[in-house]
Design a protein around this motif. Structure first.
Motif, PDB file in Angstrom:
ATOM      1  N   UNK A   1       0.839  -1.199   0.000  1.00  0.00           N
ATOM      2  CA  UNK A   1       0.000   0.000   0.000  1.00  0.00           C
ATOM      3  C   UNK A   1       0.871   1.245   0.000  1.00  0.00           C
ATOM      4  N   UNK A   2       0.253   2.331  -0.426  1.00  0.00           N
ATOM      5  CA  UNK A   2       0.907   3.628  -0.341  1.00  0.00           C
ATOM      6  C   UNK A   2       0.373   4.327   0.907  1.00  0.00           C
ATOM      7  N   UNK A   3       1.182   4.388   1.981  1.00  0.00           N
ATOM      8  CA  UNK A   3       0.665   4.943   3.234  1.00  0.00           C
ATOM      9  C   UNK A   3       0.290   6.415   3.096  1.00  0.00           C
ATOM     10  N   UNK A   4      -0.618   6.841   3.938  1.00  0.00           N
ATOM     11  CA  UNK A   4      -1.073   8.237   3.963  1.00  0.00           C
ATOM     12  C   UNK A   4      -1.618   8.739   2.644  1.00  0.00           C
ATOM     13  N   UNK A   5      -2.204   7.828   1.874  1.00  0.00           N
ATOM     14  CA  UNK A   5      -2.927   8.250   0.694  1.00  0.00           C
ATOM     15  C   UNK A   5      -4.298   7.582   0.773  1.00  0.00           C
ATOM     16  N   UNK A   6      -5.266   8.157   0.066  1.00  0.00           N
ATOM     17  CA  UNK A   6      -6.614   7.614   0.221  1.00  0.00           C
ATOM     18  C   UNK A   6      -6.736   6.271  -0.495  1.00  0.00           C
TER      19      UNK A   6
ATOM     20  N   UNK B   1      -6.829   6.773  -4.163  1.00  0.00           N
ATOM     21  CA  UNK B   1      -5.520   7.096  -4.759  1.00  0.00           C
ATOM     22  C   UNK B   1      -4.654   5.849  -4.867  1.00  0.00           C
TER      23      UNK B   1
ATOM     24  N   UNK C   1      -5.837   4.002  -7.847  1.00  0.00           N
ATOM     25  CA  UNK C   1      -5.413   4.627  -9.103  1.00  0.00           C
ATOM     26  C   UNK C   1      -3.936   4.325  -9.385  1.00  0.00           C
TER      27      UNK C   1
ATOM     28  N   UNK D   1     -12.496   7.616   0.366  1.00  0.00           N
ATOM     29  CA  UNK D   1     -11.670   8.801   0.601  1.00  0.00           C
ATOM     30  C   UNK D   1     -10.920   8.746   1.925  1.00  0.00           C
ATOM     31  N   UNK D   2     -11.009   7.608   2.595  1.00  0.00           N
ATOM     32  CA  UNK D   2     -10.295   7.473   3.873  1.00  0.00           C
ATOM     33  C   UNK D   2      -8.814   7.260   3.625  1.00  0.00           C
ATOM     34  N   UNK D   3      -8.025   7.757   4.546  1.00  0.00           N
ATOM     35  CA  UNK D   3      -6.597   7.470   4.530  1.00  0.00           C
ATOM     36  C   UNK D   3      -6.406   5.972   4.720  1.00  0.00           C
ATOM     37  N   UNK D   4      -5.653   5.368   3.828  1.00  0.00           N
ATOM     38  CA  UNK D   4      -5.522   3.910   3.875  1.00  0.00           C
ATOM     39  C   UNK D   4      -4.829   3.458   5.160  1.00  0.00           C
TER      40      UNK D   4
ATOM     41  N   UNK E   1      -5.578   4.433   7.951  1.00  0.00           N
ATOM     42  CA  UNK E   1      -6.588   4.357   9.006  1.00  0.00           C
ATOM     43  C   UNK E   1      -7.393   3.065   8.939  1.00  0.00           C
TER      44      UNK E   1
END
Lengths: 244, 289
Positions: A89-94, A97, A100, A138-141, A143
């Motif tokens: 995962x890409x942390x701190x991205x929704x 995102x 995408x 739209x949540x930060x992943x 979280x």
């Protein structure tokens, strides 16, 4: 039977200096409608096998033939999920995102033209399977819980339709309930989308209940290779005895 | 009020550099000190071009291209992470010192006798140029490229798996970052009326300080519902720069000797950065870049 997707021929992997053989003369074929469950104790070579197939490491001896696609970069078609969700995962991205970005390689090949189309595909799919993730696009992943992340990654994998899906103990870090959900989702998606899949696990019940083939590794060698009916006859006791 | 006005002016000139550092430090999440060199490179190319009779706007473009190439150079030194980003940028800085000297031909070029931007368009051109740089950053970061640059920063090895060639993102990201630094160099040379070989000293440090403080400030005041908000982040860069120049001017006003200025500012930066590090926002661990 149809052609092998991946054909492993006389594969050996040696750790340099330690002269320990992680895999010893493995011959194995993965066919296009396989869901293979790989069992084995720690250090038996399960993860090495996965890493060989996704070309993270190279075999010391032997060769692997792929017939996944005509593309030059075949590794693009193999997707791997491990128990370390953070790697995927890409942390701190929704959530959106992340999706995408995961879709990126397919944008390059022109499979998906617009961002909107890509996003709609995810939304429709989540709606179809009625996933609780619908609300969390739209949540930060960072979280999301570990289980939610693994479930999301699985969905993304299915949407990207890889030619081969490799799962390396992808439910190991989850609680029993979440692991059950993720594993049954896995079986459902893989069956529906007809993605050949190889899954390693330590859970004997999962090994018995899921998949159409079973592979047991011990000290880098194949000790059991069963398919369909033979696998169904197998009991828990038989499997446990293989560990000793 | 006078101090505030002065600081505001200085921040407008400084903002492109802060945004450049924001690109490398926050978006790509690498530490890039090359801006110290590309800042001078921008000023040097601009001043030399002007003194050779090149049109000011063309000279600006030359300076921007030079800055971009400076960034590309660092990314090539870092290529495939063979060299640590900090070492790579110090190396680039080392190389750029000679390059800048070659470009200028001497240690100092005065712009007084040339047709400069301010001479042609008046003082407001600086504000206009600053707005252009803001526009550029907004366009880059809200595009697909911006998403990929952030992906590069967030998880490099995953990006590598997905795209198989991430070096182009490093190159573009550092290129734009250093281009903005060169842009700031041009504006600084324009406002000061000269380009100097040593004018870039400490720029990267000040910039990183501004970014960190500014983004922390903006998060305390305004918590965006979006995880990533270009507008508020740029506003944060601006506030960070403003804070820096306000403290600088206040220090000068209360009579700190210019020789000791870097010492005092350094200590203030350390305190601010440590203060940011211990803020409760950091401890939550989420919703931060």
């Amino acid at each position: 039977m149809n052609n092998a997707v991946v054909d492993l021929q006389n594969i050996s992997v040696l750790v340099p200096l330690m002269s320990r053989e992680i895999l010893n003369d493995i011959n194995y074929r993965i066919y296009s409608n396989d869901f293979i469950v790989v069992l084995g104790s720690n250090g038996s070579g399960k993860s090495t096998l996965i890493n060989l197939i996704n070309q993270k490491i190279l075999p010391t001896n032997g060769r692997i033939n792929y017939s996944l696609s005509t593309r030059k970069k075949q590794y693009l078609d193999i997707m791997t999920l491990t128990q370390k969700v953070e790697e995927s995962i890409f942390p701190n991205m929704s959530v959106l995102e992340n999706y995408l970005l995961w879709n990126y390689k397919f944008n390059l090949l022109g499979k998906i033209s617009s961002r909107k189309l890509t996003v709609n595909r995810l939304k429709l799919y989540l709606q179809k399977i009625n996933s609780p993730l619908q609300e969390k696009l739209d949540t930060n992943i960072s979280c999301l819980s570990g289980g939610e992340r693994q479930a999301l990654l699985l969905i993304m994998c299915v949407l990207l339709k890889p030619k081969l899906l490799l799962l390396d103990e992808h439910t190991s870090a989850l609680d029993p309930k979440m692991a059950e959900i993720v594993i049954s989702d896995t079986a459902k998606y893989v069956g529906k989308e007809k993605i050949p899949c190889m899954m390693t696990t330590h859970n004997i019940e999962h090994a018995l209940n899921f998949g159409n083939r079973l592979l047991v590794l011990k000290n880098g060698k194949i000790v059991l290779d069963l398919a369909d009916q033979e696998k169904q006859k197998l009991t828990k006791k038989d499997l446990i005895s293989l560990y000793y | 009020m006078n101090i505030f006005y002065l600081a505001l002016e200085q921040t407008i000139v400084f903002l492109p550099l802060v945004m450049g550092i924001y690109l490398s430090y926050k978006i790509l999440q690498t530490t890039d000190l090359t801006v110290d060199g590309t800042f001078v490179l921008g000023a040097a190319l601009y001043a030399r071009s002007l003194s050779m009779g090149v049109e000011p706007l063309v000279a600006v473009l030359i300076a921007l291209a030079g800055g971009f190439l400076g960034g590309v150079m660092v990314s090539l030194i870092q290529f495939k992470d063979k060299v640590n980003s900090l070492i790579a940028s110090i190396l680039a800085l080392f190389i750029l010192y000679s390059v800048n000297f070659q470009v200028m031909g001497r240690a100092n070029i005065s712009l007084q006798d040339n047709r400069t931007l301010i001479y042609l368009f008046g003082d407001q051109i600086i504000l206009f140029m600053c707005l252009i740089s803001i526009g550029l950053v907004v366009v880059i970061l809200s595009s697909q490229l911006g998403l990929k640059l952030r992906g590069f920063g967030a998880n490099k090895s995953l990006m590598q798996k997905i795209t198989s060639n991430i070096e182009k993102f490093r190159m573009l990201g550092l290129g734009f970052s250093n281009m903005l630094a060169a842009f700031c160099g041009v504006l600084t040379a324009e406002v000061n009326g000269y380009a100097d070989i040593n004018m870039g000293f400490g720029m990267a440090l000040t910039g990183i300080g501004s970014v960190v403080i500014g983004l922390d400030l903006i998060r305390r005041v305004y918590r965006s519902r979006k995880i990533f908000n270009v507008g508020s982040d740029i506003l944060g860069c601006f506030l960070g720069g403003l804070t820096y120049f306000l403290s600088l001017n206040t220090l000068l006003r209360i009579g700190i000797e210019p020789i000791n200025l870097k010492l005092v500012l350094g200590v203030i930066l350390v305190m601010l950065l440590r203060g940011v590090g211990s803020s409760p926002l950091n401890k939550i661990g989420v919703n931060r870049e």
